[in-house]
Design an enzyme around this catalytic site. Structure first.
Site, PDB file in Angstrom:
ATOM      1  CE  LYS A 102      -3.906   2.040   2.515  1.00 28.84           C
ATOM      2  NZ  LYS A 102      -4.862   1.874   3.817  1.00 28.84           N
ATOM      3  CB  SER A 148      -8.094   3.606   2.603  1.00 30.76           C
ATOM      4  OG  SER A 148      -7.232   2.969   3.848  1.00 30.76           O
ATOM      5  CB  SER A 163      -8.192   0.901   5.812  1.00 34.69           C
ATOM      6  OG  SER A 163      -9.159   2.114   5.972  1.00 34.69           O
TER       7      SER A 163
END
Lengths: 491, 477
Positions: free
Chosen positions: A81, A156, A180
């Site tokens: 990420k 997210s 997330s």
């Protein structure tokens, strides 16, 4: 033999690479080819490191050729990420303000993965600074759900989830502040786990809300979770909140079944707002576990209805301070037309941050302001303590708690962007766990009539990742549910 | 109307730890700009603070020395404001739960002894330093200083005069130096003092409007700034004006304070507990361990020196002003120097040499052993006190032992009666006028004649013997 390594688990890749059945370079090249073929439809990555990935893979092959020890993730190609700091490439947090930011150091989890022989494919898209539930808040582009390209992948960690489901990496790392990891895993049909707060070092994780953030893996199955957790968990003296505890070998925690296990089912999670399809699949999942020997009991988490409000005060308050450093003074975006210091701050932040990030900074600033602190921040901390107590009391009656991960499956792009509150409610089943601090996993438990994945969440006591892994693994084995995204047309 | 001065002090002290407050980077900020920095001191994303244990220990030791209560449980907070010298745009500090609170310090002024209350002492991190002298219309920021541990020590508004403020700072600095936790160098900013100043009609219980005077580079500057500010405030009130609560700077060249920032533009710092750091727990065992590590503090040492060495209170006070001098004195006394004489030499000639050379006693080439040896040489008559002054200067310059200098330069005192009588005779023969004056009853010329004998002997004559011989010969004339 033409095995498609992009469909293999990390475990199988590791076994094959270590035994010499396949070269790490071959596997990595297969993933790079897959990315080249489907990425224009999924758009999971912010940056793909072709050369770097191949160099890392060749280094693993060279070690094997010389009979050297390669780690338990030898040759496993993974994605990160884009808020995990890497010396390779950029670390943008999918924000304009860090669009060209290059970190001078690797996150602890990156160092550990590298030491275990993993291969880094690149950085994955996300909601800007991890603020969002659909990855629509990315400043770079919108990532699509591999199960339906018109739907969001969740967020997210949307890029982290979509890349796993689209076979663009063997597994990925995401971060979970209020769901997330688990929410996009549920929406995109993969397995996502948030470890206990303090289990994984936050050194090198760009902070959103420091008391809630935790790095965790998104994988194709539960066994790969154990493999990934073994690599990233453990005390780190560079993070004061990292727990100085021994970490069990999670791969040895999977077997054993759920005979004698008590699963708490919180009544507050099965009320209005829970979609029928999700309810049906989650109840079916509970039946699988009951059939496997687990006992279920109804438990109560009475302060659940306050969780979203408490979360949005605490996370925005912490974020308002954490994001203050992005000011254009030392690094990052600085507005070219600023004429003085004040303008440099105001223009750089106004242009550099997207609307959701600005909204949360303002919310948090307000909650901490003189005269409002007691009514908002302090009150929220007190209710957080009550929510923690809810979990402690529930765990007196059960070993793990099972719930849906999200109220509904993935939604279409733009469906919730006009109403932030509705977007926030998508995290209603995942947020409490971050406030409590314990671990939680989302495993796929079926698909909606439209073919969209549905997630089943299993939450555990603090530092009892072993129990949720064993429960999830048993469920996965017994249910036979295995989701595969539809074929994506090669470009 | 008669007014009373009310002053509270805030002192920031840089703690002399090897590494910064929250990262392993060196605290040496003399290094070239931005060389003692790391991702954390620059506020890079992904970094996390880890509290320096030594900084906590130093803070607790200061708290104990200031008779404070030590918080069993305290925490670090974030103080939010935007400024380029603040890498994270928040400072890690302590808000409502300081490490130390509720103490006192004893000061001494011309009016006697007095206790000043210590409200609190809390740990925080220093900011970077800004410079506006790099040219090209730019300002520069040096992050070497960013993150150095600072202890902020706040007093009650107990100080009633500029002189008391000076005495407070002196006493505080003395304690900090005894503890060895800070070099307290004001010019380099390792000790920074701010005074909150107000006046009120004598007898009034209420506080007046206060002003805060910052950026003063010396203790005497603080004293002068308070004197100026008190006079200014009384004048404003006397003229029927109103005071505003504000921050004022001190212009040392012009000797005035000037307005910098008024209260209206004060910040809302939005303090909240730093979630990156764990609470600080100082249990009884740790507190006791640190208490045992406390060195003898100035007041106690002063009393002991006075008693142990039978020296006057004034001497004990001067000798304990700095730990270095007190250590030096005791080392000299231990080397068998007469305690009172050692005190005189250290407070007098040696101090003068140090002042002239701008040196600290710790760097002095004259070892305590050599000073003691020199005093012994005077005692046993080998050298005169006058010669000793010369020898000390030589010892100070070269670090040589006194005996070696005496031998090298042939400075052994002349104590031979015959030799001295001969010199005296010569001097008397050469100064008939003074001899006549003596005969006329002017005893004072004896001093002049002794001086002439010393001069003729190049200072080597034993002064006591010269006196005796001279008196005898004069009377015999």
């Amino acid at each position: 033999m033409s095995q498609d390594w992009t469909r293999a688990t990390a475990y199988d890749i590791r076994e094959a690479v270590k035994s010499g059945a396949v070269r790490a370079e071959t596997v990595t090249q297969a993933y790079l080819d897959r990315i080249a073929a489907v990425e224009n439809q999924v758009l999971a990555y912010n940056e793909v490191w072709n050369d770097h990935a191949l160099a890392m893979a060749r280094a693993v092959d060279a070690k094997i050729a010389q009979g050297e020890d390669v780690g338990p993730l030898a040759g496993v190609p993974i994605g990160l990420k884009d808020l995990i700091c890497t010396t390779e490439g950029r670390t943008t947090c999918s924000s304009k303000i860090l669009a060209n930011y290059q970190s001078p150091f690797d996150a602890t989890c990156v160092e550990r993965l590298r030491a275990q022989g993993a291969v880094f494919l690149g950085k994955l898209n996300m909601d800007e600074f991890a603020m969002g539930s659909s990855t629509e808040n990315s400043a770079t582009h919108q990532t699509r759900n591999p199960f339906n390209l018109e739907c969001v992948p969740g967020g997210s960690s949307g890029g982290s989830a979509a890349s796993v489901s689209a076979n663009e990496c063997a597994f990925s790392l995401g971060s979970d502040t209020g769901g997330s990891i688990r929410q996009p895993a549920a929406l995109s049909g993969c397995v996502g786990l948030k470890p206990t707060y303090g289990r994984v070092s936050r050194w090198g994780l760009v902070a959103f809300a420091s008391s809630l953030d935790q790095i965790g893996p998104l994988t194709k199955d539960v066994r790969d979770q154990a493999l990934a957790l073994n690599a990233i968990c453990g005390h780190d003296p560079r993070d004061s909140t990292s727990a100085p505890l021994e970490v069990p070998d999670f791969t040895a925690c999977l077997e054993g079944g759920v005979e004698g296990l008590t699963i708490g089912v919180p009544k507050e999670y099965f009320t209005e707002g829970l979609g029928d399809e999700v309810r049906g699949k989650v109840e079916a999942a509970l039946n699988v576990l009951r059939d496997s020997g687990a006992k279920t009991v109804e438990v109560s988490l009475p302060h659940t209805s306050y969780a979203v409000a408490v979360y949005y005060i605490i996370c925005t308050a912490e974020a308002s301070a954490n994001l203050a450093r992005f000011d254009g003074v030392r690094y990052g975006y600085r507005h070219p037309e600023a004429k003085d210091m004040r303008e440099m701050y105001v223009l750089s932040k106004s242009e550099g941050f997207g609307p959701e990030v600005q909204r949360r900074i303002m919310l948090g600033t307000y909650a901490l302001s003189s005269g409002y602190y007691d009514a908002y921040y302090l009150k929220a901390q007190k209710v957080r303590a009550l929510i923690k107590r809810d979990f402690d009391r529930a765990y007196e009656q059960c070993d793990v708690i099972a719930t849906p991960t999200t109220p509904t499956p993935a939604f279409k792009f733009g469906a919730k962007t006009d109403n932030p509150l509705e977007m926030y409610l998508n995290d209603i089943y995942t947020i409490s766990l971050n406030l409590y601090g314990g671990p939680g996993i989302s495993v796929p438990c079926g698909q909606s009539a439209d073919g969209l994945p549905i997630g089943f969440q299993i939450m555990g006591k603090v530092f009892d990742e072993a129990a949720i892994l064993r429960t999830a693994y048993t469920y996965e084995q017994r249910s036979g549910v295995k989701l595969a995204a539809p074929e994506l047309a090669a470009s | 109307m008669e007014f009373e001065t009310v002053v509270g002090m805030e002192v920031h002290v840089q703690l002399d730890t090897e590494s910064k407050c929250f990262c392993p980077t060196s605290t040496d900020f003399h290094a070239p700009p931005n060389t003692n920095v790391c991702p954390l001191s620059l506020g890079l994303p992904g970094t996390l603070p880890v509290l320096n244990k030594k900084a906590v220990e130093y803070s607790v030791m200061v708290g104990l020395a200031l008779n404070c209560e030590i918080s069993r449980w305290s925490k670090m907070d974030r103080k939010n404001y935007f400024y380029p010298d603040l890498a994270k745009n928040y400072q890690i500090s302590q808000y409502d739960l300081p490490l130390c609170h509720g103490g006192w310090i004893e000061i001494e002024t011309s009016a006697g002894k007095k206790k000043i209350g210590i409200t609190r002492a809390h740990l925080e991190e220093d900011t970077a330093s800004n410079t506006h002298e790099i040219g090209g219309g730019f300002s520069g920021v040096d992050f070497n200083r960013c993150g150095i541990p600072l202890l902020e020590i706040v007093t009650e508004p107990d100080i009633r005069s500029a002189e008391e403020a000076y005495a407070y700072l002196t006493a505080l600095k003395q304690i900090l130096q005894y503890l060895g936790v800070s070099d307290c160098n004001m010019e380099e900013g390792s000790l920074r003092a701010e005074a909150n100043i107000s006046v009120r009609p004598k007898g009034s219980e209420e506080f007046g409007i206060k002003t805060e005077v910052k950026n003063v580079a010396s203790f005497s500057g603080v004293q002068k700034a308070i004197e100026f500010e008190v006079a200014r405030q009384i004048k404003v009130i006397g003229e029927g004006g109103t005071l505003v609560q504000e921050t004022r700077g001190w212009d040392a060249d012009r000797g005035i304070t000037f307005s910098q920032r008024t209260k209206e533009s004060a910040h809302d710092y939005r303090y909240f507990p730093d979630p990156d750091l764990m609470p600080i727990v100082v249990d009884e065992a740790w507190e006791n361990e640190l208490r045992e590590r406390l060195p003898e503090l100035p007041a106690a040492r002063r009393a002991r020196l006075e008693e142990q060495y039978a020296i006057p209170p004034y001497d004990a006070m001067v000798l304990t002003l700095s730990k270095g001098v007190a250590d030096y004195y005791e080392a000299a006394a231990a080397a068998k120097a007469d305690p009172k004489k050692a005190a005189n030499w250290i407070m007098g000639d040696l101090q003068a040499l140090l002042t002239e050379a701008k040196q600290e006693i710790e760097d002095c080439k004259v070892t305590p052993d050599n000073l003691a040896a020199m005093i012994t040489l005077i005692e046993d008559g080998t050298i005169s006190g006058k010669i000793a002054k010369e020898i000390l200067a030589e010892m100070f310059a070269s670090g040589k032992a006194p005996k070696a200098i005496v031998e090298e330069k042939g400075l052994v005192q002349i104590s031979d009666t015959g030799e001295l009588e001969a010199i005296v005779r010569e001097v008397l023969a050469g100064n008939p006028a003074q001899v006549e004056q003596f005969k006329a009853g002017k005893d004072r010329v004896v001093g002049f004649l002794v001086g002439q004998v010393m001069k003729a002997s190049k200072g080597k004559a034993n002064p006591q013997m010269v006196n005796d011989i001279l008196t005898k010969q004069l009377k015999a004339l």
